[in-house]
Design an enzyme around this catalytic site. Structure first.
Site, PDB file in Angstrom:
ATOM      1  N   ASP A 132       0.811  -1.141   0.192  1.00 11.24           N
ATOM      2  CA  ASP A 132       0.010   0.053   0.074  1.00 11.24           C
ATOM      3  C   ASP A 132       0.680   1.167   0.004  1.00 11.24           C
ATOM      4  O   ASP A 132       0.238   2.319  -0.024  1.00 11.24           O
ATOM      5  CB  ASP A 132      -0.876   0.012   1.197  1.00 11.24           C
ATOM      6  CG  ASP A 132      -0.111  -0.206   2.578  1.00 11.24           C
ATOM      7  OD1 ASP A 132       1.108  -0.023   2.381  1.00 11.24           O
ATOM      8  OD2 ASP A 132      -0.869  -0.274   3.632  1.00 11.24           O
ATOM      9  N   ARG A 149      22.210   1.026  -2.349  1.00  8.89           N
ATOM     10  CA  ARG A 149      22.248  -0.226  -1.564  1.00  8.89           C
ATOM     11  C   ARG A 149      22.865  -1.364  -2.308  1.00  8.89           C
ATOM     12  O   ARG A 149      23.263  -0.984  -3.441  1.00  8.89           O
ATOM     13  CB  ARG A 149      20.811  -0.726  -1.066  1.00  8.89           C
ATOM     14  CG  ARG A 149      19.868   0.337  -0.640  1.00  8.89           C
ATOM     15  CD  ARG A 149      18.473   0.008  -1.275  1.00  8.89           C
ATOM     16  NE  ARG A 149      17.620   1.378  -0.715  1.00  8.89           N
ATOM     17  CZ  ARG A 149      17.035   1.343   0.500  1.00  8.89           C
ATOM     18  NH1 ARG A 149      17.105   0.386   1.379  1.00  8.89           N
ATOM     19  NH2 ARG A 149      16.292   2.243   0.791  1.00  8.89           N
ATOM     20  N   ASP A 209      19.253  -5.315   0.229  1.00  7.74           N
ATOM     21  CA  ASP A 209      18.584  -4.004  -0.031  1.00  7.74           C
ATOM     22  C   ASP A 209      18.511  -3.122   0.988  1.00  7.74           C
ATOM     23  O   ASP A 209      18.116  -2.208   0.921  1.00  7.74           O
ATOM     24  CB  ASP A 209      17.264  -4.307  -0.848  1.00  7.74           C
ATOM     25  CG  ASP A 209      16.337  -5.155   0.303  1.00  7.74           C
ATOM     26  OD1 ASP A 209      16.899  -6.308   0.485  1.00  7.74           O
ATOM     27  OD2 ASP A 209      15.327  -4.668   0.849  1.00  7.74           O
ATOM     28  N   ASN A 210      18.954  -3.897   2.251  1.00 11.17           N
ATOM     29  CA  ASN A 210      19.053  -2.864   3.456  1.00 11.17           C
ATOM     30  C   ASN A 210      20.322  -2.670   3.984  1.00 11.17           C
ATOM     31  O   ASN A 210      20.625  -2.323   5.200  1.00 11.17           O
ATOM     32  CB  ASN A 210      18.194  -3.682   4.542  1.00 11.17           C
ATOM     33  CG  ASN A 210      16.695  -3.485   4.164  1.00 11.17           C
ATOM     34  OD1 ASN A 210      16.196  -2.862   3.475  1.00 11.17           O
ATOM     35  ND2 ASN A 210      15.896  -4.489   4.920  1.00 11.17           N
ATOM     36  N   ASP A 241      17.324   1.254   7.141  1.00 17.50           N
ATOM     37  CA  ASP A 241      16.128   0.658   7.212  1.00 17.50           C
ATOM     38  C   ASP A 241      15.850  -0.091   8.461  1.00 17.50           C
ATOM     39  O   ASP A 241      16.210  -1.291   8.623  1.00 17.50           O
ATOM     40  CB  ASP A 241      16.300  -0.465   5.868  1.00 17.50           C
ATOM     41  CG  ASP A 241      15.788   0.397   4.968  1.00 17.50           C
ATOM     42  OD1 ASP A 241      15.323   1.612   4.685  1.00 17.50           O
ATOM     43  OD2 ASP A 241      15.356  -0.457   3.587  1.00 17.50           O
TER      44      ASP A 241
END
Ligand code: AMP
Ligand code: MG
Length: 494
Positions: free
Chosen positions: A123, A181, A250-251, A260
């Site tokens: 969302d 990243r 990705d973090n 993150d």
């Protein structure tokens, strides 16, 4: 009205094809939670101008500030070891960059600002709890002196977000050295877009490792640079008991900042197997696994860079492996010198002798056996270094008091051998051993109150955590053990 941010957007300008344009989605009823005034000042921004209703609406996504180039960054990533070729900013939008007072380029990003082309089925929103957690913990890390993204502001949206139940929605305005990243490199490497990988590497060098530009092997040097910063970063995490919780590729930022904050937490009782994240069933990202995971993630970065390391593939692989092989030693050097400093035995240049390293590691074993609180053990040892009669409070943290006493006897001998005065040792220890950390039970209480509309506990906790190394008698309770451990301790002590 003057623009709140003097934007200069190099990522949007220099890296077309590395992102998708994305605009924040307006919300029902923006409400200010907090503007981080000291950080605003550091960025050369006017904190008051960032707290006006117009600015609060901007943070909530009602309008885009002048000079912004709102974009969602493309990236891929290994999540719990599984590769997904396209993740990207699914709920974050980079507004742009500002150059701070010290001349450092910093990203201004909204997290939770609505869907983007990378949202997949999400969302694009964030719940208030995780936004406050990231605010508190990232600011606490900064106060501890650990490289991290920062929290510039938090606002509520007036809209519920649907998780396992409806929760109040919020947006975090995050500041980062950049949002590049390991997964950003993976996005292009997975598509065999070597020119894009090179372009990204050049951009990364210019932005984060400018001293490497123009050196004979800049991409190998870049790999070495990221390895060095990650080794130092993870050592710093371990030295304060921090567990990131989702060390997916990705973090992991190539700038060397902690990024993150999800299911992150600080450990109470020392146990290297501690895991907080409910989604980490296998303990992949447990406290003590973090160095190995960082090493694994860096190997994924190395794979992306291999095509840039020369025509001869075999030689390129060998060079990358050579760099990776150094990670454990680089990590250990940083970790061991930090540990030895925590017990007051750092040499004048911060170096750690083998003997003192062994002594420090033995303390950790005793702590693990005794379920001793990580933070308070080191802090209270400082008092003991200054005053041989002050052993009670630290000793009480150990279930096995004999083991603690035996260790202390040897520690005292080593301290005496340094010839340093006890007060000076204590002062040095207090500079590296925080008293106040964002303990999970405190963060949870703050989130519960805020969810009910009371933000006073959030304010207080931030205030306390801004000075982690200082005694703050009025806030002594914030340094205490979680209620669960107190009960345990009382039981065992009687
Ligand atoms: P994270 O676990 O927060 O690092 O996110 C992993 C990926 O999922 C990233 O690509 C995020 O942008 C994406 N993501 C996480 N939560 C949402 C959300 N509520 N809506 C859209 N994307 C999301
Ligand atoms: Mg992420």
């Amino acid at each position: 009205m003057s623009a709140p941010f003097p934007f200069d957007n190099s990522y949007a300008r220099d890296l077309p094809g590395f992102y998708a344009p994305a605009t924040p989605t307006p919300v029902t009823a923006p409400g200010l939670v907090k503007v981080n005034a000291p950080l605003a000042e550091e960025l050369g921004l006017d904190p008051e101008a960032l707290a006006t209703p117009h600015a609060v609406e901007m943070f909530a996504g009602q309008h885009v500030p002048e000079g912004a180039d709102p974009i969602a960054l493309a990236y891929a990533g290994h999540q719990f070891g599984q590769f997904t070729p396209q993740l990207g900013d699914g709920r974050a939008i980079l507004l742009g960059e500002v150059v701070d007072r010290a001349g450092r380029r910093r990203d201004i990003q909204l997290k939770g600002s609505g869907p983007t082309p990378f949202s997949r089925r999400g969302d694009g929103r964030a719940a208030l709890g995780p936004v406050l957690r990231e605010y508190i913990v990232s600011e606490a890390m900064a106060a501890l002196g650990i490289p991290t993204t920062r929290a510039l502001a938090a606002v509520t949206t007036g809209e519920p977000v649907l998780r396992d139940r409806p929760l109040p929605g919020a947006v975090l305005a995050r500041v980062a050295a950049s949002h590049i990243r390991i997964g950003t490199f993976q996005f292009f490497a997975a598509r065999k877009a070597t020119d894009a990988v090179r372009q990204l590497a050049d951009y990364t060098i210019a932005r984060h490792y400018p001293e490497l530009a123009g050196t004979p092997e800049p991409y190998l040097a870049l790999l070495n640079g990221v390895i060095g910063r990650q080794a130092a970063l993870v050592a710093r995490w371990l030295l304060v008991g921090f567990i990131h919780g989702v060390m997916n590729t990705d973090n992991m930022s190539v700038s060397g900042e902690t990024i993150d904050y999800g299911p992150c937490a600080f450990m109470d009782a020392y146990d290297p197997e501690t895991v907080f994240s409910s989604i980490d069933q296998m303990g992949r990202y447990a406290y003590g696994n973090q160095p190995d995971i960082a090493h694994w993630n860096l190997a994924r970065l190395a794979e992306c860079l291999i095509p840039l390391l020369g025509e001869d593939k075999e030689a390129a692989v060998a060079a990358a492996n050579g760099a990776l092989k150094e990670f454990p030693a680089r990590f250990r050097a940083a970790y061991h010198s930090g540990l030895v400093a925590k017990i007051g035995l750092a040499g004048p240049d911060g170096e750690a002798s083998e003997e003192d390293t062994t002594l420090a590691l033995e303390l950790l074993s005793v702590m693990a056996e005794s379920k001793a609180d990580f933070t308070l053990t080191f802090r209270r040892l400082g008092a003991l270094a200054a005053d041989p009669e002050a052993g009670g409070p630290v000793r009480d943290l150990f279930l096995d008091r004999d083991a603690f006493d035996a260790w202390t006897t040897r520690w005292r001998e080593r301290l005496a051998a340094t010839g340093r005065d006890g007060a000076a040792t204590r002062a040095a220890m207090d500079r590296v051993n925080p008293l106040f950390i964002p303990r999970n039970h405190l963060v949870e209480q703050v989130i519960a109150s805020a969810t009910e509309g009371d933000f006073a506990p959030f304010e207080t906790l931030n205030t306390v955590l801004a000075h982690p190394f200082e005694e703050q008698p009025a806030f002594a309770a914030y340094a205490g053990l979680p209620p669960s451990m107190e009960g345990y301790q009382t039981f065992c002590g009687t």
